[in-house]
Motif scaffolding. Structure first.
Motif, short mmCIF file in Angstrom:
data_model
loop_
_atom_site.label_atom_id
_atom_site.label_comp_id
_atom_site.label_asym_id
_atom_site.label_seq_id
_atom_site.Cartn_x
_atom_site.Cartn_y
_atom_site.Cartn_z
N ASP A 176 0.78 -1.25 0.09
CA ASP A 176 -0.07 0.02 0.01
C ASP A 176 0.78 1.31 0.11
N VAL A 177 2.11 1.26 0.35
CA VAL A 177 3.05 2.32 0.53
C VAL A 177 3.09 3.05 -0.99
N CYS A 178 3.26 2.04 -2.04
CA CYS A 178 3.27 2.88 -3.50
C CYS A 178 1.92 2.86 -3.88
N GLY A 179 0.85 2.53 -3.41
CA GLY A 179 -0.40 2.65 -4.16
C GLY A 179 -0.78 1.75 -5.21
N LEU A 180 -1.91 2.22 -5.76
CA LEU A 180 -2.20 1.33 -7.20
C LEU A 180 -1.46 1.74 -8.29
N ARG A 181 -0.84 0.89 -9.15
CA ARG A 181 0.14 1.28 -10.12
C ARG A 181 -0.18 0.22 -11.22
N ARG A 182 0.11 0.52 -12.49
CA ARG A 182 -0.14 -0.39 -13.69
C ARG A 182 1.16 -0.74 -14.11
N LEU A 183 1.94 -1.81 -13.83
CA LEU A 183 3.37 -2.28 -14.05
C LEU A 183 3.34 -3.23 -15.13
N ASP A 184 2.06 -4.00 -15.38
CA ASP A 184 1.93 -5.15 -16.24
C ASP A 184 1.39 -4.59 -17.48
N ILE A 185 2.27 -4.83 -18.37
CA ILE A 185 1.86 -3.90 -20.00
C ILE A 185 2.14 -4.81 -21.18
N VAL A 186 1.34 -5.09 -22.02
CA VAL A 186 1.60 -5.40 -23.13
C VAL A 186 2.29 -4.30 -24.37
N ARG A 187 3.19 -4.32 -24.88
CA ARG A 187 3.79 -3.64 -25.90
C ARG A 187 3.81 -4.08 -27.07
N THR A 188 3.32 -3.45 -28.16
CA THR A 188 3.53 -3.93 -29.58
C THR A 188 4.47 -2.89 -30.43
N THR A 189 4.74 -3.66 -31.38
CA THR A 189 5.41 -2.85 -32.48
C THR A 189 4.26 -2.04 -33.25
N THR A 190 4.57 -1.02 -33.88
CA THR A 190 3.54 -0.03 -34.27
C THR A 190 2.87 -0.92 -35.50
N ASP A 191 3.33 -1.66 -36.10
CA ASP A 191 2.64 -2.50 -37.36
C ASP A 191 1.43 -3.25 -36.61
N VAL A 192 1.52 -3.67 -35.36
CA VAL A 192 0.37 -4.61 -34.64
C VAL A 192 -0.56 -3.46 -34.02
N VAL A 193 -0.37 -2.10 -33.93
CA VAL A 193 -1.37 -1.16 -33.23
C VAL A 193 -2.78 -1.23 -33.93
N SER A 194 -2.80 -1.35 -35.39
CA SER A 194 -3.81 -1.25 -36.13
C SER A 194 -4.82 -2.70 -36.07
N ALA A 195 -4.06 -3.58 -35.38
CA ALA A 195 -4.86 -4.78 -35.28
C ALA A 195 -5.29 -4.95 -33.79
N LEU A 196 -4.79 -3.98 -32.89
CA LEU A 196 -5.35 -4.11 -31.48
C LEU A 196 -7.05 -3.95 -31.41
N VAL A 197 -7.70 -5.00 -30.59
CA VAL A 197 -8.99 -4.96 -30.66
C VAL A 197 -9.54 -4.45 -28.87
N SER A 198 -8.86 -5.04 -28.07
CA SER A 198 -9.19 -4.81 -26.81
C SER A 198 -8.14 -5.18 -25.59
N CYS A 199 -8.35 -4.77 -24.55
CA CYS A 199 -7.46 -5.15 -23.29
C CYS A 199 -7.97 -5.26 -22.13
N GLU A 200 -7.64 -5.99 -21.29
CA GLU A 200 -8.43 -6.15 -19.96
C GLU A 200 -7.62 -6.59 -18.73
N VAL A 201 -7.74 -5.95 -17.51
CA VAL A 201 -6.83 -6.55 -16.36
C VAL A 201 -7.94 -7.51 -15.66
N ILE A 202 -7.51 -8.74 -15.52
CA ILE A 202 -8.56 -9.68 -14.92
C ILE A 202 -8.33 -9.49 -13.24
N ASP A 203 -9.41 -8.53 -12.84
CA ASP A 203 -9.42 -8.23 -11.47
C ASP A 203 -10.52 -9.04 -10.98
N SER A 204 -10.23 -10.17 -9.93
CA SER A 204 -11.46 -10.93 -9.29
C SER A 204 -10.63 -11.38 -7.97
N ASP A 205 -11.46 -11.92 -7.24
CA ASP A 205 -11.20 -12.50 -5.93
C ASP A 205 -9.98 -13.54 -6.27
#
Length: 235
Positions: A176-205
């Motif tokens: 909790d010291v550093c709080g909520l952060r987004r460190l887990d990321i999918v990065r793509t080369t620019t030629d894939v950007v046009s193909a991206l459809v959606s992204c989701e963080v799976i947040d469950s119990d």
């Protein structure tokens, strides 16, 4: 381990040893695109700001080593992204227009705009610091590695899609010291950007109990990967 629509395409690479804190792994897959698409995994170091930035250069070198394939790299980057929301649409002059997708978590807690964050020694692993004119300590999230990746041609998928922001860490007891952060990321080369459809963080119990990091899933349409991208990249 492959489905009927997915098969290895022959290319495999690994970088380990002194070059990286953890290994970088990459495999080419036949996913129904015009040619193979590379999928990679990477885990950045949790300390060493300068080394983290240096290792980002190693990742770039591997991704764009000829013969270059359209590539997706999923990983724990252990740092705040420098990408700007939708910036892939404004490559030439948009850097100053689009806001950074990730707010600095070491200044303001997510969702609490008026609550500033007090300095904590744990921030030395994530922030650059300086002394203000009045002698007080100044600091901000160190985005050096993120800028290297962004400027080198690896696009933050969530930022490119302008998806609703969602944390991947900060839920674990003792984090909790550093709080909520987004460190887990999918990065793509620019030629894939046009193909991206959606992204989701799976947040469950279940995912919250399973790990201090939440899974991050990106969906893309193989047929929409930019045509002719291999020739342009190799040239």
């Amino acid at each position: 381990m492959w489905s009927d629509e997915l098969s290895p395409a022959g290319g495999f690479a690994a970088v380990s040893g002194r070059a990286l804190w953890h290994a970088y792994l990459q495999v080419d897959l036949d996913v129904g695109a015009v040619g193979p698409v590379a999928h990679a995994s990477y885990h950045a170091r949790s300390n060493g700001l300068r080394q983290r930035a240096d290792e980002a250069e190693v990742v770039l070198k591997q991704v764009f080593r000829p013969p270059h394939q359209p590539t997706l790299v999923g990983g724990d980057w252990n740092g705040v992204s420098a990408d700007r929301a939708g910036a892939h649409l404004r490559v030439c002059d948009g850097w100053a227009v689009a806001p950074e997708y990730d707010r600095d978590p070491y200044h303001v807690r997510h969702g609490e705009r008026c609550r500033s964050v007090d300095w904590h020694r744990e921030f030395v692993f994530q922030c650059r610091t300086w002394t203000n004119g009045d002698g007080t300590l100044g600091w901000e999230a160190d985005r050096s590695a993120g800028r290297i990746l962004r400027d080198g041609g690896l696009v933050d998928a969530a930022a490119a899609l302008e998806a609703p922001w969602a944390a991947t860490v900060g839920h674990w007891d003792g984090d909790d010291v550093c709080g909520l952060r987004r460190l887990d990321i999918v990065r793509t080369t620019t030629d894939v950007v046009s193909a991206l459809v959606s992204c989701e963080v799976i947040d469950s119990d279940l995912t919250r109990r399973a790990s201090d990091h939440l899974p991050f899933v990106v969906t893309y349409a193989p047929a929409a990967i930019a045509a002719g991208s291999r020739g342009a990249a190799d040239g």
